[in-house]
Enzyme design. Structure first.
Site, PDB file in Angstrom:
ATOM      1  N   ARG A  91       6.815 -49.325 -13.888  1.00 29.53           N
ATOM      2  CA  ARG A  91       7.406 -49.845 -12.656  1.00 29.53           C
ATOM      3  C   ARG A  91       6.988 -51.292 -12.473  1.00 29.53           C
ATOM      4  O   ARG A  91       5.820 -51.634 -12.607  1.00 29.53           O
ATOM      5  CB  ARG A  91       6.924 -49.014 -11.466  1.00 29.53           C
ATOM      6  CG  ARG A  91       7.478 -49.485 -10.138  1.00 29.53           C
ATOM      7  CD  ARG A  91       7.057 -48.587  -9.003  1.00 29.53           C
ATOM      8  NE  ARG A  91       5.664 -48.761  -8.656  1.00 29.53           N
ATOM      9  CZ  ARG A  91       5.025 -48.038  -7.730  1.00 29.53           C
ATOM     10  NH1 ARG A  91       5.673 -47.100  -7.072  1.00 29.53           N
ATOM     11  NH2 ARG A  91       3.770 -48.243  -7.464  1.00 29.53           N
TER      12      ARG A  91
ATOM     13  N   ARG B 138      -3.130   3.104   8.457  1.00 25.81           N
ATOM     14  CA  ARG B 138      -3.386   1.809   7.810  1.00 25.81           C
ATOM     15  C   ARG B 138      -2.126   0.961   7.816  1.00 25.81           C
ATOM     16  O   ARG B 138      -1.021   1.466   7.644  1.00 25.81           O
ATOM     17  CB  ARG B 138      -3.821   2.006   6.362  1.00 25.81           C
ATOM     18  CG  ARG B 138      -5.189   2.630   6.183  1.00 25.81           C
ATOM     19  CD  ARG B 138      -5.515   2.684   4.695  1.00 25.81           C
ATOM     20  NE  ARG B 138      -6.892   3.089   4.477  1.00 25.81           N
ATOM     21  CZ  ARG B 138      -7.291   4.330   4.191  1.00 25.81           C
ATOM     22  NH1 ARG B 138      -6.391   5.293   4.112  1.00 25.81           N
ATOM     23  NH2 ARG B 138      -8.564   4.589   3.982  1.00 25.81           N
TER      24      ARG B 138
ATOM     25  N   MET C 231      -4.312  -5.812  11.454  1.00 28.23           N
ATOM     26  CA  MET C 231      -5.057  -4.594  11.674  1.00 28.23           C
ATOM     27  C   MET C 231      -5.130  -3.826  10.380  1.00 28.23           C
ATOM     28  O   MET C 231      -4.151  -3.735   9.650  1.00 28.23           O
ATOM     29  CB  MET C 231      -4.375  -3.721  12.726  1.00 28.23           C
ATOM     30  CG  MET C 231      -5.317  -2.670  13.243  1.00 28.23           C
ATOM     31  SD  MET C 231      -4.484  -1.149  13.696  1.00 28.23           S
ATOM     32  CE  MET C 231      -4.507  -0.286  12.133  1.00 28.23           C
TER      33      MET C 231
ATOM     34  N   TYR D 234      12.761 -34.161 -15.677  1.00 28.87           N
ATOM     35  CA  TYR D 234      11.309 -34.036 -15.791  1.00 28.87           C
ATOM     36  C   TYR D 234      10.637 -34.271 -14.442  1.00 28.87           C
ATOM     37  O   TYR D 234      11.253 -34.798 -13.525  1.00 28.87           O
ATOM     38  CB  TYR D 234      10.744 -35.041 -16.817  1.00 28.87           C
ATOM     39  CG  TYR D 234      10.846 -36.470 -16.381  1.00 28.87           C
ATOM     40  CD1 TYR D 234       9.838 -37.061 -15.602  1.00 28.87           C
ATOM     41  CD2 TYR D 234      11.942 -37.252 -16.724  1.00 28.87           C
ATOM     42  CE1 TYR D 234       9.937 -38.376 -15.178  1.00 28.87           C
ATOM     43  CE2 TYR D 234      12.052 -38.563 -16.309  1.00 28.87           C
ATOM     44  CZ  TYR D 234      11.043 -39.122 -15.532  1.00 28.87           C
ATOM     45  OH  TYR D 234      11.145 -40.417 -15.104  1.00 28.87           O
TER      46      TYR D 234
ATOM     47  N   SER E 265      14.250 -42.253 -10.965  1.00 27.28           N
ATOM     48  CA  SER E 265      13.041 -41.475 -10.767  1.00 27.28           C
ATOM     49  C   SER E 265      12.822 -41.395  -9.262  1.00 27.28           C
ATOM     50  O   SER E 265      12.701 -42.417  -8.592  1.00 27.28           O
ATOM     51  CB  SER E 265      11.859 -42.154 -11.455  1.00 27.28           C
ATOM     52  OG  SER E 265      10.686 -41.421 -11.189  1.00 27.28           O
TER      53      SER E 265
ATOM     54  N   LYS F 140       0.833  -1.203   0.000  1.00 22.78           N
ATOM     55  CA  LYS F 140       0.000   0.000   0.000  1.00 22.78           C
ATOM     56  C   LYS F 140       0.870   1.256   0.000  1.00 22.78           C
ATOM     57  O   LYS F 140       0.687   2.157  -0.817  1.00 22.78           O
ATOM     58  CB  LYS F 140      -0.915  -0.009   1.233  1.00 22.78           C
ATOM     59  CG  LYS F 140      -1.827   1.205   1.333  1.00 22.78           C
ATOM     60  CD  LYS F 140      -2.521   1.277   2.700  1.00 22.78           C
ATOM     61  CE  LYS F 140      -3.592   0.244   2.874  1.00 22.78           C
ATOM     62  NZ  LYS F 140      -4.889   0.670   2.259  1.00 22.78           N
TER      63      LYS F 140
ATOM     64  N   CYS G  60       8.552 -38.966  -9.552  1.00 17.53           N
ATOM     65  CA  CYS G  60       7.221 -39.513  -9.824  1.00 17.53           C
ATOM     66  C   CYS G  60       6.374 -39.565  -8.557  1.00 17.53           C
ATOM     67  O   CYS G  60       5.298 -40.120  -8.559  1.00 17.53           O
ATOM     68  CB  CYS G  60       7.323 -40.879 -10.477  1.00 17.53           C
ATOM     69  SG  CYS G  60       8.154 -42.101  -9.466  1.00 17.53           S
TER      70      CYS G  60
ATOM     71  N   HIS H   2      -6.671 -47.024  -0.389  1.00 13.98           N
ATOM     72  CA  HIS H   2      -7.072 -47.576  -1.682  1.00 13.98           C
ATOM     73  C   HIS H   2      -7.966 -46.597  -2.424  1.00 13.98           C
ATOM     74  O   HIS H   2      -7.748 -46.298  -3.603  1.00 13.98           O
ATOM     75  CB  HIS H   2      -7.798 -48.916  -1.452  1.00 13.98           C
ATOM     76  CG  HIS H   2      -8.266 -49.557  -2.705  1.00 13.98           C
ATOM     77  ND1 HIS H   2      -9.558 -49.443  -3.153  1.00 13.98           N
ATOM     78  CD2 HIS H   2      -7.606 -50.293  -3.619  1.00 13.98           C
ATOM     79  CE1 HIS H   2      -9.673 -50.112  -4.284  1.00 13.98           C
ATOM     80  NE2 HIS H   2      -8.503 -50.642  -4.589  1.00 13.98           N
TER      81      HIS H   2
ATOM     82  N   GLY I 142      -6.407 -10.296   8.197  1.00 12.48           N
ATOM     83  CA  GLY I 142      -6.109 -10.766   9.551  1.00 12.48           C
ATOM     84  C   GLY I 142      -5.284  -9.755  10.305  1.00 12.48           C
ATOM     85  O   GLY I 142      -5.275  -9.742  11.531  1.00 12.48           O
TER      86      GLY I 142
ATOM     87  N   ARG J 191      -3.431  -1.208  -6.134  1.00 11.06           N
ATOM     88  CA  ARG J 191      -2.588  -2.404  -5.993  1.00 11.06           C
ATOM     89  C   ARG J 191      -3.012  -3.378  -7.067  1.00 11.06           C
ATOM     90  O   ARG J 191      -4.100  -3.249  -7.638  1.00 11.06           O
ATOM     91  CB  ARG J 191      -2.749  -3.034  -4.612  1.00 11.06           C
ATOM     92  CG  ARG J 191      -4.166  -3.461  -4.331  1.00 11.06           C
ATOM     93  CD  ARG J 191      -4.309  -4.096  -2.958  1.00 11.06           C
ATOM     94  NE  ARG J 191      -5.728  -4.314  -2.673  1.00 11.06           N
ATOM     95  CZ  ARG J 191      -6.190  -4.726  -1.505  1.00 11.06           C
ATOM     96  NH1 ARG J 191      -5.354  -4.946  -0.508  1.00 11.06           N
ATOM     97  NH2 ARG J 191      -7.467  -4.924  -1.320  1.00 11.06           N
TER      98      ARG J 191
END
Lengths: 886, 886
Positions: free
Chosen positions: A621, A99, A110, A854, A767, A29, A834, A459, A108, A343
């Site tokens: 796998r 402020r 002030m 990757y 991996s 701000k 993975c 599961h 949250g 902002r």
């Protein structure tokens, strides 16, 4: 001593000591107030106390740093001079707003105190100056009200009830209908409340008021709500907040005054239109608090065309200057426009995507910046159906957010019921105590799954994520009475056939048919993803176990499969019977017979998956889970298996007993199975390479990467590799073709990281299985951690849930060790991840940093991972103008 | 090219190319033959083919290294010259023995072929030379027999049956009664068998015979028995074996010939006396094979006083030369003595101790050498009662060697029975499916415990080790029918009241009352331990949970307690009820009430332990195991608990259900308990410090070290430390005394090693919990690994059982990381180990090497650990003459 440290920055009269780039020091701000002042935009003068002062205060038992208060007094003097008014002046009093303003906007903390400086004396000055007694008393009662609430912590409703009582007494409906005398009465009543609640008189000395307010802002940095918010949003505790003290502009000085908030584009959709609302004769908090219903901003054009035109000019200038959609606050005081804030505006994921693409088309930002404008974490919203938040459905229970997306359907309690009703075209939600392999058909048929028991790797959770179906697992709030055809959600009884809605992204269970918003993956989204693809270095694959998953992977632009869990195929249909036959076999011959039944099924799966993936790599796998996972659990199921396999029930029971493990996670699983029963690995290798060879013969170029799980020593890997390699060669010889393939390993136990060099001498790829690596490095069972892990995250023992975002300090260190030691021995070692972390933005960035090739994640997370990968690569490279948002 | 590599070393005529120090190259036997030759001791001439040749042969598809065969031929020529005889000579043939000889004596490898060189031609030469047809044919038939067996793999009994048949036919009893003609017949029969079994005629060319024999020795290095032996004895596979080819000396040339083996001291007791046996008119293998009953060596003094005197001279010289007890082999050929072998003699632990002490007293070796002469692993034998091996009891079942020592008693099936019978003075063995906390009393009363279920960390195993009671756990061979009052050991039914014997060191269950040998810890043993204490650097503490354990710790010379598991106290007596009350408590108040009951009991224990330990450090671990371990398991037990606590059975069941964990090892335990329920840590700290303060007031100097378990982050440690520190200060203030104490942590999960630096910033000591560290680093559940771990060790996937000896490459690396990172931050960080590895010699040596301050082990292992610690410190420091044994 050197020059005293600068704690306070002044702005006013088109000059400012700060600028937009100083967000870390002056807060979001504050820095923008300075910047707007520099731009010549009308901003009430004022000054900013730095975040550093706040941190000093927090760390030094609520003491100001040396010299700060003096600088505040100096700035105050300057402000008095600029405004031609002074604090507490009985003729022309200076009133200010106070402020908070951290680097990032933080609910949250002030927020705001307006009209500070009012007391019995200055009140008279205000009346004298404005010739408006009603306005002056209204300002005073507002000040006392806000000061009491925000600074002293007296609950708001106390004052609201007094106002309501007064309105009732006066038989009026609106605050604005109260007279000056009414407000004067309120002031007296408010002061009395203040005295009652605090034991002190309302402070009359303006500087004392200011000191109180500054302390409240500083103190609010560490209040519990702010701390929680920071934790959830990964904001460090040592950033601190700045304090902005600014001369008041009054929106409540009559019908030619007003206040409003607006976005330069639609924050919900991203549409390019001025979007906001305002109130005539009101102060800012009235808009936010919803005291009166505000008017849409378009109305202002009609009501105050000149002001609207000026506002339009300013907002367009700001958007161009900041090169992003802005969230602005303004006040009109007696026909004069003041900007109180600007902002970068918060926006939904959909809006973020559209705005980023539009701004690029408008040539305000580059494609790289556009990519950086969309937060990967936010993107997930767009990839699944989601519950329309405007519909406000009734939440009846909460469980683990086990598989994202929303599902609506009628409650059913058995897989058979699910399949039957789905067959009739009904949408159903399968509700069970927990699921087992027998439920697969029903899970497929259902829109979503809700279970009372089981964790994030139960599961239900694992299978649902694999299927891309929403799942809420392990909800302690529900009790399932399958036999009676209902379940309880806390005290609410839900009958079979009633509609419920699951939100698998939040873990919420909602009553009835909630309205869903469907994902939209074309248009701007697709455009942005194309740009992201060009920006990233690290590849993105998906964890996909079936041909269906493989198709989704390609739809979402996955560049291969990073994890194909062969055992998930084992649960489907009558395969489970062959698997059980294998496990229950008394000897090698029996096992071989059962494996022979599985071979053609596995081969078909692999052929399907490899076929769909074209020449992209598919990491398969070999069998991983403890075999007892495949065995029946209840007496009834055992009887059933006994009938189907012809194995006496006693032998089944004995086998189930003998296979029980105390800690299955650390038990007989992974390559340990293949070492004890090489014939299983052999069969799987045969299925893979027969599938690949057949595709090769059809002119395709399949690329399997065979991955050995749970390796901790070179010998384990070597022994399994030998089998796979032999079968590969034999099979290729049999078919007379060559297939490109690799053999590598999952790095998922600490020892594998330690001896990564040795293993890399034989393995072509690693991996990182970060699920299990997290469990072992932290000695933390994912299925059991639910009891204490949330508390751990709350108490900051872990910065984050280590199963959601890689524990970089612990698990990450082991990964680094694995990468370094592996690459030292084999330069071209292919490295991937993975674990489910592969879809977590922070983890993707970490993987990019440690040099993985990757990441692999759920197919539905591919865009998230791609965007995160682009961010990882762009950050620090692309020079981006400081944004208002992290 | 440089000079050809030397593969063959010659010895003869008091000259030798090799020496005793070249054991690695020439093998134990070979190097000693060279050495004895140098010493002028009568040794038949010969040559040694090096171990390097064997390794070359093994690694190169059974090809000799270049030049080796030529060197063999040259050495053979030299040998022919030295003996004045030649290979295959029809007049004066050279006959040789061929013997293997690795660095260490290794059963399972090819041993010996005698009389090589005999064929139809040289047989005649032998007859001519010796004028002894019977001897010649006897030699020939022996040669064929041994060659067939040892070189060609034809089973021995085939030949033995033929000899038996011949003796039966001739109606004689002894081999020596067979005539020359009989032996000639045998030769023909043997040759026929050879042809039948191999398809080839018996090789006639001596060099071909030699080549066959050399190949057999080389090949036997990798035969399965040898491989198994190496695995069990930690002998690397790349050492290889040498081959010794030596001119024959004949012990079978009549009544003035003979052969014998002897030890220079008694290998069973260590007594200083010549100990051995011999046979007249026999070759060496007759003694070993036990074909005839040999005579005690003392008899030789009577029978051949001159030879005996010469032998006495030689053995004393050898013992002095080698400075250790020797195991020798000799042959007397027609009144002339030849030494065929000398090596350091194997001995029992008791003998090892006595001989080491005696040799020191005789000033042959230093005290340091004496310490190094006793293998720490062997020492364990002496510390527990053991089954007298000469009694040959019947083995009826096998289980896990869960707690060492032997126990004899009558079978009982319940704790109550055990207590009742023990009360009457009976010795009992408690046999159970598995034990639970309710059995503690019975376990105390019993001599030993046998269970059908559970691993090395099962309740039975852990408690038994703590009590120092023998335990055989998880025996798959037994089925317990408690209600019927019997159990089956395989097919054998054992009734209640029958005697059995447990050998907890081997896991064997024996039928009946076996004879036990009681430990003897004074005398030479005590002397040696005093010397060991002076040699070592690293301290030795014990894991001790009770005052009784603490007493044992002091008896065995422990220098503190390295691990006091407070929870083990929780199982005893009615404490378990208070513990259960605490767990079942609905809220904090309920928990506090239950904890208040536990406080005085814990305090008493701590006072007892701290009191006994004087000013030695006592490391007390706060509560560690998952709480559900304390809850009842069966319906009946639950009902019982319900009655005692007044908690409704449904709530107990629900609690037990809700506390179930999938992987308790990785679950809610360790400091996680103390973080969730700080009041538990508080109570324990209070018990510790009240106990310590009371002792301090009595003028004692207790030294508690409070240890927080399962720490993985600094925050976990810090939060627990804060509690302990606060309570410590409050308590000391209350009592008005100061107590010396430390607060540290167990390092038992990989993450703790990674962030050891951070943790060390707050922790004053680390104790490596290598049990759990092994489980997590290797992702290996100790309780479940039984299914595949033995196979892993067999296949060399792990060099050793990682729960017995630290996996130095994996777990050890993590420990090193912890040590380095910890000490970097805190130089004086105290470092120890309290896993059961603390009593494993190899692990103790490792701990010494990485710089730990102490090891902690079972009190009964203290001497083993001390000796290993001394070895660790002495090795490489004390110059020790090469020994015959590793």
């Amino acid at each position: 001593m050197a020059t005293a440290k600068k704690w306070v920055y002044f702005f006013g009269n088109k000059k400012a000591e700060g600028r937009a780039e100083q967000k870390n020091l002056l807060g979001g701000k504050g820095s923008n107030l300075h910047e707007m002042t520099r731009l010549g935009i009308p901003v009430p003068a004022g000054f900013t106390i730095t975040t550093e002062a706040c941190i000093y205060y927090t760390n030094n038992k609520k003491q100001y740093p040396q010299g700060m208060w003096k600088q505040v007094e100096d700035a105050l003097a300057k402000l008095e001079k600029a405004m031609g008014a002074s604090f507490g002046d009985p003729n022309n009093p200076l009133l200010v707003s106070v402020r908070s303003g951290a680097r990032v906007s933080m609910p949250g903390m002030m927020d705001t105190v307006l009209n500070l400086g009012l007391n019995e004396t200055s009140l008279k000055g205000l009346i004298a100056k404005t010739q408006n007694e009603r306005f002056a008393y209204d300002s005073y009662r507002r000040f006392i009200q806000m000061f009491s609430d925000v600074v002293m912590g007296i609950e708001k409703p106390v004052f609201e009830r007094i106002i309501e009582a007064k309105k009732h007494e006066k038989k009026v409906k609106l605050d604005t209908e109260l007279t000056a005398q009414d407000l004067k009465d309120l002031v007296e009543l408010f002061k009395r409340v203040f005295k009652e609640k605090t034991g002190k008189d309302f402070p009359q000395e303006p500087k004392e008021q200011l000191r109180y307010a500054i302390n409240a802002v500083f103190g609010s940095w560490d209040n519990p709500r702010a701390v929680t918010y920071r934790r959830l949003n990964k904001i460090p505790g040592d950033w601190g907040t700045a304090v902005n003290v600014q001369a008041m502009a009054y929106g409540n000085m009559g019908e030619n005054s007003g206040t409003g908030v607006a976005f330069t584009r639609d924050p919900g959709t991203g549409e390019k239109r001025f979007f906001g609302e305002y109130l005539i004769n009101a102060q800012g908090e009235d808009v936010v608090a919803g005291v009166r219903t505000p008017m849409p901003i378009a109305e202002l054009k009609r009501q105050m065309p000149k002001i609207y035109a000026e506002l339009e000019g300013i907002y367009k200038r700001l958007e161009k200057h900041y090169r992003d959609m802005q969230d602005i606050e303004f006040t009109i005081q007696e026909g004069k426009l003041y900007m109180l804030q600007c902002r970068v505006g918060k926006r939904t994921a959909a809006a973020a995507v559209k705005i980023a693409v539009d701004l690029t088309k408008e040539k305000l930002i580059s494609k790289e910046e556009a990519v950086l404008r969309v937060s990967p974490g936010q993107l997930d919203q767009l990839l699944h159906p989601r519950v329309d938040p405007t519909a406000h459905p009734q939440k009846i229970a909460k469980g683990l957010p086990a598989s994202p997306g929303a599902a609506v359907g009628k409650v059913v309690f058995t897989a058979a019921e699910a399949e039957e009703m789905a067959g009739k075209g009904e949408r159903v939600v399968l509700v069970r105590l927990e699921t087992s392999p027998e439920d697969i058909g029903g899970m497929h048929a259902a829109q979503g799954i809700l279970t009372a028991r089981g964790g994030m790797t139960s599961h239900a959770a694992v299978v649902a994520r694999g299927m891309g179906k929403p799942c809420v697992a392990g909800s302690n709030d529900i009790t399932v009475y399958e036999e009676h055809g209902y379940f309880f959600a806390k005290d609410l009884k839900i009958q079979r056939g009633e509609y419920i809605t699951l939100d698998g992204s939040t873990g919420e269970v909602l009553l009835g048919e909630a309205k869903l918003i469907q994902p939209e993956l074309s248009g701007d989204f697709a455009t942005l993803m194309t740009w992201a693809d060009k920006c990233r270095k690290i590849g993105v694959r998906a964890n996909a176990d079936t041909p269906t998953d493989a198709k989704v992977t390609r739809q979402f632009g996955g560049e291969g499969i990073g994890l194909c869990r062969t055992e998930h195929m084992f649960f489907e249909g009558d395969r489970i019977e062959a698997v059980r036959e294998m496990i229950l076999a008394a000897d090698l011959d029996g096992r071989r017979r059962a494996l022979a039944k599985l071979l053609p099924m596995q081969k078909e799966d692999f052929k399907g998956i490899l076929g769909i993936m074209g020449n992209l790599p598919v990491t398969i796998r070999t069998l991983d889970p403890p075999l007892h996972e495949f065995l029946p659990k209840t007496e009834e199921d055992m009887r059933d298996v006994s009938q189907k396999t012809g194995v006496p029930i006693d032998r089944i029971k004995a086998k189930v007993d003998s296979m029980h493990e105390f800690n299955p996670m650390l038990g007989f699983r992974g390559c340990r199975l293949g070492l004890e029963y090489p014939e299983i690995t052999e069969m799987q290798a045969q299925a893979i390479f027969e599938a690949a060879c057949e595709l090769r013969k059809e002119g395709k170029n399949p690329f399997p990467e065979v991955m050995i799980p749970l390796v901790g020593t070179l010998a384990e890997f070597q022994l399994q590799k030998d089998i796979v390699e032999r079968v590969a060669k034999e099979t290729m010889k049999k078919y007379g073709v060559k297939v490109k393939y690799m053999i590598g390993t999952m790095i998922e136990i600490p020892r594998a990281c330690i001896v990564a060099g040795e293993i890399a001498s034989q393995a072509e790829f690693f991996s990182f299985g970060t699920n299990d690596l997290t469990q072992t490095v932290l000695a933390l069972s994912r299925d059991d951690a639910g009891k204490f892990l949330p508390g751990y995250v709350d108490r900051k023992i872990y910065k984050e849930d280590p199963f959601v975002s890689i524990d970089q300090e612990g698990v990450g260190e082991m990964m680094k060790m694995g990468v370094e030691r592996g690459r030292k021995v084999r330069k071209d070692l292919e490295l991937g991840i993975c674990g489910e972390h592969g879809g977590d933005p922070a983890s993707v960035i970490f993987c990019h940093q440690i040099g993985l090739d990757y990441v692999s994640c759920s197919p539905y997370r591919i865009p998230v991972a791609k965007l995160a990968a682009a961010h990882a690569n762009l950050k620090g490279k692309v020079k981006v103008k400081e944004m208002g948002e992290k």
